[in-house]
Scaffold this motif. Structure first.
Motif, PDB file in Angstrom:
ATOM      1  N   PHE A  64      46.599 -70.873 -42.691  1.00 23.01           N
ATOM      2  CA  PHE A  64      47.819 -70.500 -41.973  1.00 23.01           C
ATOM      3  C   PHE A  64      47.506 -70.186 -40.511  1.00 23.01           C
ATOM      4  N   MET A  65      46.372 -69.492 -40.295  1.00 23.94           N
ATOM      5  CA  MET A  65      46.015 -69.202 -38.905  1.00 23.94           C
ATOM      6  C   MET A  65      45.665 -70.494 -38.168  1.00 23.94           C
ATOM      7  N   ALA A  66      44.973 -71.417 -38.879  1.00 28.27           N
ATOM      8  CA  ALA A  66      44.653 -72.700 -38.253  1.00 28.27           C
ATOM      9  C   ALA A  66      45.926 -73.447 -37.894  1.00 28.27           C
ATOM     10  N   ALA A  67      46.920 -73.409 -38.808  1.00 30.07           N
ATOM     11  CA  ALA A  67      48.194 -74.072 -38.520  1.00 30.07           C
ATOM     12  C   ALA A  67      48.838 -73.449 -37.285  1.00 30.07           C
ATOM     13  N   GLY A  68      48.670 -72.119 -37.139  1.00 27.82           N
ATOM     14  CA  GLY A  68      49.206 -71.452 -35.958  1.00 27.82           C
ATOM     15  C   GLY A  68      48.514 -71.925 -34.691  1.00 27.82           C
ATOM     16  N   VAL A  69      47.189 -72.082 -34.763  1.00 25.49           N
ATOM     17  CA  VAL A  69      46.432 -72.574 -33.607  1.00 25.49           C
ATOM     18  C   VAL A  69      46.939 -73.953 -33.209  1.00 25.49           C
ATOM     19  N   ILE A  70      47.106 -74.814 -34.222  1.00 23.66           N
ATOM     20  CA  ILE A  70      47.556 -76.180 -33.953  1.00 23.66           C
ATOM     21  C   ILE A  70      48.954 -76.169 -33.359  1.00 23.66           C
ATOM     22  N   GLN A  71      49.805 -75.309 -33.939  1.00 19.46           N
ATOM     23  CA  GLN A  71      51.184 -75.249 -33.447  1.00 19.46           C
ATOM     24  C   GLN A  71      51.237 -74.741 -32.008  1.00 19.46           C
ATOM     25  N   SER A  86      41.359 -71.468 -27.795  1.00 16.79           N
ATOM     26  CA  SER A  86      40.845 -70.139 -27.466  1.00 16.79           C
ATOM     27  C   SER A  86      39.935 -69.660 -28.589  1.00 16.79           C
ATOM     28  N   TRP A  87      38.781 -69.136 -28.233  1.00 22.48           N
ATOM     29  CA  TRP A  87      37.827 -68.755 -29.286  1.00 22.48           C
ATOM     30  C   TRP A  87      38.309 -67.541 -30.058  1.00 22.48           C
ATOM     31  N   ILE A  88      39.176 -66.716 -29.427  1.00 19.42           N
ATOM     32  CA  ILE A  88      39.709 -65.564 -30.166  1.00 19.42           C
ATOM     33  C   ILE A  88      40.560 -66.054 -31.325  1.00 19.42           C
ATOM     34  N   LEU A  89      41.290 -67.155 -31.086  1.00 18.25           N
ATOM     35  CA  LEU A  89      42.122 -67.706 -32.146  1.00 18.25           C
ATOM     36  C   LEU A  89      41.261 -68.346 -33.222  1.00 18.25           C
ATOM     37  N   ALA A  90      40.186 -69.036 -32.789  1.00 19.39           N
ATOM     38  CA  ALA A  90      39.423 -69.840 -33.742  1.00 19.39           C
ATOM     39  C   ALA A  90      38.478 -68.992 -34.586  1.00 19.39           C
ATOM     40  N   THR A  91      38.017 -67.854 -34.032  1.00 14.25           N
ATOM     41  CA  THR A  91      37.002 -67.087 -34.752  1.00 14.25           C
ATOM     42  C   THR A  91      37.458 -66.585 -36.127  1.00 14.25           C
ATOM     43  N   PRO A  92      38.646 -65.960 -36.250  1.00 11.68           N
ATOM     44  CA  PRO A  92      39.037 -65.513 -37.597  1.00 11.68           C
ATOM     45  C   PRO A  92      39.116 -66.680 -38.588  1.00 11.68           C
ATOM     46  N   VAL A  93      39.577 -67.849 -38.098  1.00 11.44           N
ATOM     47  CA  VAL A  93      39.652 -69.016 -38.980  1.00 11.44           C
ATOM     48  C   VAL A  93      38.245 -69.388 -39.439  1.00 11.44           C
ATOM     49  N   GLY A 123      42.530 -58.888 -44.876  1.00  5.65           N
ATOM     50  CA  GLY A 123      43.600 -59.665 -44.272  1.00  5.65           C
ATOM     51  C   GLY A 123      44.060 -59.053 -42.959  1.00  5.65           C
ATOM     52  N   VAL A 124      44.219 -57.731 -42.948  1.00  8.75           N
ATOM     53  CA  VAL A 124      44.645 -57.046 -41.724  1.00  8.75           C
ATOM     54  C   VAL A 124      43.628 -57.264 -40.612  1.00  8.75           C
ATOM     55  N   LEU A 125      42.352 -57.084 -40.966  1.00 11.34           N
ATOM     56  CA  LEU A 125      41.296 -57.221 -39.967  1.00 11.34           C
ATOM     57  C   LEU A 125      41.334 -58.614 -39.331  1.00 11.34           C
ATOM     58  N   LEU A 126      41.396 -59.666 -40.208  1.00 10.97           N
ATOM     59  CA  LEU A 126      41.344 -61.031 -39.691  1.00 10.97           C
ATOM     60  C   LEU A 126      42.586 -61.372 -38.881  1.00 10.97           C
ATOM     61  N   THR A 127      43.773 -61.045 -39.440  1.00  8.44           N
ATOM     62  CA  THR A 127      44.992 -61.527 -38.787  1.00  8.44           C
ATOM     63  C   THR A 127      45.296 -60.744 -37.514  1.00  8.44           C
ATOM     64  N   SER A 128      44.914 -59.454 -37.452  1.00  9.25           N
ATOM     65  CA  SER A 128      45.257 -58.730 -36.226  1.00  9.25           C
ATOM     66  C   SER A 128      44.343 -59.175 -35.083  1.00  9.25           C
ATOM     67  N   PHE A 129      43.080 -59.496 -35.423  1.00 13.84           N
ATOM     68  CA  PHE A 129      42.199 -60.058 -34.418  1.00 13.84           C
ATOM     69  C   PHE A 129      42.794 -61.355 -33.863  1.00 13.84           C
ATOM     70  N   TYR A 130      43.304 -62.160 -34.808  1.00 10.94           N
ATOM     71  CA  TYR A 130      43.925 -63.432 -34.440  1.00 10.94           C
ATOM     72  C   TYR A 130      45.180 -63.208 -33.600  1.00 10.94           C
ATOM     73  N   SER A 131      45.968 -62.184 -33.973  1.00 12.63           N
ATOM     74  CA  SER A 131      47.262 -61.981 -33.317  1.00 12.63           C
ATOM     75  C   SER A 131      47.126 -61.509 -31.871  1.00 12.63           C
ATOM     76  N   ILE A 132      45.959 -60.943 -31.499  1.00 13.19           N
ATOM     77  CA  ILE A 132      45.778 -60.519 -30.108  1.00 13.19           C
ATOM     78  C   ILE A 132      46.127 -61.669 -29.178  1.00 13.19           C
ATOM     79  N   ALA A 133      45.512 -62.829 -29.443  1.00 11.59           N
ATOM     80  CA  ALA A 133      45.736 -63.976 -28.570  1.00 11.59           C
ATOM     81  C   ALA A 133      46.962 -64.776 -28.984  1.00 11.59           C
ATOM     82  N   ALA A 134      47.219 -64.851 -30.310  1.00 13.68           N
ATOM     83  CA  ALA A 134      48.299 -65.727 -30.785  1.00 13.68           C
ATOM     84  C   ALA A 134      49.651 -65.234 -30.308  1.00 13.68           C
TER      85      ALA A 134
END
Lengths: 173, 655, 304
Positions: free
Chosen positions: B355-362, B470-477, B89-100
């Motif tokens: 949840f990350m996808a919802a963040g991307v959409i938001q 952004s692909w950084i956001l989409a990749t963890p999803v 979870g940490v690995l996926l979400t922190s990668f996502y949080s860089i851009a988010a």
């Protein structure tokens, strides 16, 4: 429930005798139509979407009669469908009122090729008694291309069948 | 592998987040400080995952039964998969949080948010590693408090209100946990788990029952079990999406871990209490699924679905203990265990991803209201495919992983119809019906979620002009979706292949009647391919693009079904359980004419638990407080009297 | 190969079921009706047409016909037309595949930006959610009765069971009939012949499809009707499910019976209001529970 069933059995069929196969005009026309449809698509199936572009509803009564037990157009391979996207033929009745002009255009646009448009009734063929009125556009051919016309105000189910037959014969040649 | 090395890797993973957050705080003026922090978080996750993999290999080989982590804690086999989930979870979400998070610099105070995240991550790991009562409670409190700061991170009024509710509930839960553990340890908070278990074995039935009830309430409130679930759908969605993914995907699993660990202290007495756990689990699953089906807020829908899945997991745990204790039902227990394990993994994957996808959409549309989204599939075809896969996983449909987990559950329940005494058979029948109903509602909720966001036309300008992805956001999803699919592809042969008897210490027929013929799979895949080939190559069907069939009246996007409209049948069918309130406010347009009016429909769904439990409870507390206030007369003699009475009472008890 | 042949039989025969249902309905209405082979021609003629597709649809719209077809073919393969003994065709896998097909049809209806498609989708989805409990219970009780989760085994067990045990499963079969009608969008849940969009469920989701896509979807729903209809007949009259040299003939008999049953129901009762569907589903659920209780009790007493 039981008494009703008993009564049904006792009464029997009191409607008029159904026409014999191959004897009456309807049967002959129908069989010809069936053959014509087969040759048209090789599919033996013709789906009709009817568009009422402001008719007096006389044509609709006659078209409905096509589906009743007497005419039973289903046995010739005709069916009425719910969406122009499913249709092979658009039948249009009425002297296209201004309000229905857009609807007719979109319905035509959505009918997939190969498609055919048939104007049913005098109103649709010429504008009928409404021709020239400010509220109508006039004959269907002023809005979308028409392949065949079935005259009559309203045309009888038999005339409609014959008109369909003639239209298909014409399309093949 | 050297155990010392593995434990050092774990120590590194535990310490890095703190270091990263401090570094972020020091460098807060630098533009790349958030990126640096998140990369270090991701690094700690990666190292932790590696350590978990190494340890799992050692444990499978049988050369290691538990691991001492420095002087800090002991890792038991039960904790290993949970730690794995935390690190993943940490690995996926922190990668996502860089851009988010970079997009929300103005809203969040990033350095401090990262400090809260780091404390949260450390707290979760410490809960799993904690060797004694006191460290466990401290770690639990650290995790809860840090989560509170994540919930209120955007400092809006909604967040503060949700955060307050969460704060109150989580501390009630903490009190329950502390009380339950202290009862078991005989009041000594410094006992290790082994000493605690020894002490608990000597306790009588009444204190044990009380302790179990308290612990279940504590862990259940964290996991969002009815009736202590009310905070969850408000709190989880308020956090930044990466943190929401951690809260729902990971923290809830930590609560499951705590519950499973505490079950080892109750060798006897489990049977009647497990019936309670089963019942509350099923009730939670039902209410979670029902509210998810009628919810209009994308992230809150996901939070409700977390309640549903947690309910199913707790029900699965209860079923495992109910069956493993009876000789006639024992063969079913491994299937329930299999379900719990698979579902924990699957729920982590699809819920974090969603949840990350919802963040991307938001972040692209600036709304999470399903009623104002739509049409995103044409804009983001690939991403919509990813979310479709995740939604199908959440709906437990084949061939995604979740389906195979739930398959084990329903199969074990169906087997339960034919085993054991009459009471257990009819219980299995009722449980099976509830699980099927929950499954149906979950399918409804996630079909609604996907189609309202991605299909049709955009319902508002905001959705119409959604920005680029952004692909950084989409990749963890996408990784979550791929893993979810991978679990599905692997799980089935795994279920039939692994000798479950060896894994769980009992013989069982796994998934009887599950044989799938390879010719069958080939046929199923070949037929659509053949149809596609026929249409594109042989028939060469031409496609003409037109408007939508509108029956002549031009359609606008507003004429599409909204989320509210889509769920109308379900709302109607279950209206008595939803506590919906609708009110039509009529205001006349012209004062003199009552017939010309403007109508406004005010419509809300309440949780019936809020109406029937929370509000009366709150009113009751206030009323009691009012009557107690009369004691506060302000007269000194009266207070002295009270002190005297207390003294006498204490003496009586002491003597 | 033993699986392939019966599956192909179902795939070949399924338009015939639709033709037979229409023929029986025509006879009930004192009409002569179209030839029973009409659906084959209708599908073929659809294949030769072009397609018109709404500009607001995405890739999902194009995927739907293929996934729906694939899932119904999987259904045809999992529910064997003839009993294949063995643990083949797990009942819960069948339930999952059924749901998958319906879900994709719903997505197709949502991807049109049309209110009709959306309405059909919303209704279909609500029905799917409510039909799950009776479906699961019926399947579980059939599995309990036969002692196997394989649909092939279940059908085979019915052919060999005693008359007394058949009576026991009667209630479960009533529930199964309810489920089959709901899954196939038949009376009293849905009217397959309606032209009024506001009364549609299944049809409304397909309004935007044309040409070959429409052919695939109609073919898929014909397969679904055939599979579930013949399954019901096999369990109701197990002698039709006996394996032997006259398999194909017996399968035809099952088809005719299933079509007659559907047509009979459709000609004698009226469609229910959609907002009364929860009563229909509750009834199905109660029958399913009652049937399951009967089978459980008889298993306990050792009667079966």
């Amino acid at each position: 429930m039981l008494s009703l069933l008993a009564r049904i059995i006792k009464t029997g069929t009191v409607t008029e005798q159904a026409p014999q196969v191959g004897s009456t005009d309807i049967e002959v026309t129908g069989e010809n139509l069936k053959r014509a449809i087969t040759r048209l698509y090789g599919g033996r199936s013709l789906r009709i979407r009817h568009v009422d572009a402001g008719s007096s509803n006389a044509e609709e009564y006659e078209m409905t009669a096509l589906g009743n037990a007497y005419h039973d157009s289903e046995r010739f391979g005709l069916s009425f469908v719910a969406s122009p996207r499913h249709a092979d033929i658009l039948t249009v009745s009425g002297p296209v009122t201004r309000n229905m002009e857009h609807a007719l255009r979109t319905a035509y646009d959505m009918t997939p090729e190969p498609r055919m448009v048939i104007a049913v009734g005098d109103g649709a063929c010429t504008g009928g008694i409404w021709a020239g009125s400010y509220a109508v556009v006039g004959a269907v051919e002023k809005v979308i291309p028409v392949d065949a016309k079935i005259f009559g105000d309203p045309p009888s189910p038999l005339q409609i069948l014959k008109g369909l037959l003639a239209a298909i014969e014409k399309a093949r040649t | 592998m050297d155990p010392l090395l593995i434990s050092r890797l774990f120590l590194f993973a535990l310490a890095t987040p703190a270091f990263a957050a401090l570094l972020g705080l020091l460098l807060r003026r630098v533009s790349w400080s958030n990126t640096l922090t998140q990369v270090l978080f991701a690094l700690s996750g990666l190292v932790g995952l590696g350590a978990v993999a190494l340890l799992a290999l050692e444990m499978f080989a049988g050369s290691l039964s538990s691991l001492q982590i420095g002087g800090l804690g002991v890792l038991q086999p039960l904790g290993v998969p949970f730690l794995g989930i935390i690190y993943a979870g940490v690995l996926l979400t922190s990668f996502y949080s860089i851009a988010a998070l970079a997009k929300y610099k103005e809203i969040y105070v990033l350095p401090w948010l990262n400090v809260a995240s780091a404390l949260f991550l450390i707290g979760m790991q410490a809960v799993v590693l904690a060797p004694s009562v006191l460290t466990f409670l401290l770690a639990w409190e650290l995790m809860s408090i840090a989560a509170y700061f994540l919930v209120i991170a955007d400092r809006t009024e909604d967040s503060l209100r949700a955060g307050f509710l969460y704060f109150v509930m989580t501390h009630l839960g903490f009190l329950a946990l502390a009380a339950g553990l202290l009862i078991l340890s005989g009041g000594n908070p410094l006992l290790s788990w082994a000493e605690l278990a020894q002490g608990a074995a000597t306790l009588g039935a009444l204190p044990l029952s009380l302790a179990f009830a308290l612990l279940f309430a504590g862990f259940g409130s964290k996991a969002g079990l009815v009736p202590l679930h009310q905070w969850l759908p408000y709190a989880h969605p308020q956090a930044p999406s990466g943190s929401s993914a951690l809260l729902s995907g990971v923290m809830l699993k930590v609560a499951v871990f705590g519950f499973l660990q505490s079950l080892t202290f109750f060798p006897s007495l489990l049977f009647p209490w497990m019936l309670v756990v089963l019942l509350l689990g099923l009730v939670s699953a039902f209410f979670g699924a029902l509210h998810a089906a009628v919810e209009n807020d994308a992230k809150r829908l996901l939070a409700w679905s977390s309640i549903e899945n947690m309910g199913l997991i707790f029900a699965g745990i209860a079923l495992y203990f109910l069956t493993s204790g009876t000789a006639a039902l024992a063969p079913l227990a491994p299937l329930f265990a299999l379900f719990v394990m698979l579902h924990i993994l699957n729920h982590f994957l699809f819920k974090s991803g969603l949840f990350m996808a919802a963040g991307v959409i938001q972040s692209a549309t600036h709304t999470r209201d399903l009623d104002s989204l739509g049409g995103l599939a044409r804009r983001w075809p690939l991403f919509s495919g990813v979310v479709l896969a995740l939604s199908l996983a959440a709906a437990a449909l084949p061939p995604l992983g979740t389906f195979f987990g739930e398959w084990a559950l329903v199969q074990a329940l169906a087997l339960g119809l034919g085993a054991g005494d009459p009471a257990s058979r009819f219980t299995a029948l009722l449980v099976l019906s509830s699980v099927a109903l929950v499954g149906g509602l979950a399918i409804f909720a996630f079909v609604k979620f996907f189609s309202l966001v991605f299909l049709g036309r955009a319902r508002t300008e905001a959705a119409e002009h959604a920005g680029a992805l952004s692909w950084i956001l989409a990749t963890p999803v996408a990784i979550c979706a791929l893993l979810s699919l991978g679990v599905g592809l692997v799980a089935f042969p795994l279920i039939s292949g692994i000798p479950v008897g060896k894994l769980f210490g009992a013989e069982v027929v796994v998934a009887p009647g599950a044989g799938i013929d390879p010719t069958l799979v080939a046929l199923i895949l070949a037929a659509p391919a053949l149809a596609l080939w026929l249409i594109t190559r042989v028939l060469r069907t031409k496609i003409r693009i037109t408007d939508t069939w509108d029956c002549g009246a031009p359609l606008t996007p507003r004429m599409q079904y909204t989320s509210t409209g889509f769920a109308a049948p379900i709302r109607f069918f279950f209206r008595t359980l939803l506590g919906a309130r609708r009110e039509i406010i009529t205001t006349p347009v012209v004062a003199s004419n009552p017939w010309v009016t403007k109508k406004h429909l005010d419509w809300q769904i309440h949780s019936i638990w809020e109406v029937w439990l929370y509000k009366p409870l709150g009113h009751g507390i206030v009323r009691v407080a009012h009557s107690v206030r009369r004691l506060q007369s302000g007269v000194v003699q009266f207070y002295l009297l009270l002190v005297l009475l207390t003294l006498i009472l204490t003496l009586f008890i002491a003597l | 190969m033993t699986i392939l042949l019966p599956t192909l039989l179902i795939l070949l025969a399924s338009p015939l079921t639709v033709g037979l249902v229409r023929k029986f309905k025509a006879l009930f209405q004192n009409r002569r009706g179209a030839s029973i082979f009409q659906p084959y021609w209708a599908l073929l003629s659809l294949l030769r047409k072009d397609m018109t597709i709404t500009r607001y649809s995405s890739w999902v719209f194009h995927t739907v016909p293929f996934v729906v077809l694939g899932s119904t073919i999987a259904l045809a393969a999992l529910v064997p037309a003839v009993p294949i003994a063995g643990t083949y065709g797990n009942v819960f896998l069948i339930a999952g595949v059924l749901a998958l097909g319906s879900v994709f049809l719903v997505l197709g209806g949502m991807d049109t930006a049309s209110t009709f498609g959306n309405m059909g989708s919303s209704r279909e989805m609500s029905l799917i959610a409510l039909v799950e409990p009776p479906l699961f219970i019926v399947f579980a009780s059939l599995a309990l009765f036969a002692g196997s989760f394989g649909m092939g085994d279940i059908i085979a067990h019915f052919t060999s069971a005693t008359a007394g045990s058949h009576v026991l499963t009667a209630v479960t079969l009533i529930a199964l009939f309810f489920v089959v009608l709901a899954e196939n969008a038949r009376y009293p849940v849905d009217n397959p012949a309606t032209h009024l969009e506001l009364t549609m469920v299944h049809e409304a989701m397909m309004l935007e499809y044309s040409g070959p896509y429409l052919a695939l979807l109609e073919y898929a729903s014909a397969i679904k009707l055939t599979v579930l209809g013949t399954l019901f007949v096999s369990l109701l009259l197990p002698s039709f499910a006996a394996s032997g040299t006259v398999l194909a003939l017996l399968f035809l008999g099952k088809l005719i019976l299933a079509a007659f049953l559907v047509a009979f129901v459709e000609s004698t009762i009226v469609k229910m209001r959609f907002y009364r569907m929860q009563e229909y589903m509750a009834l199905a659920f109660l029958f399913a529970l009652g049937g399951a209780a009967l089978i459980i009790l008889s298993k306990l007493s050792g009667a079966v």
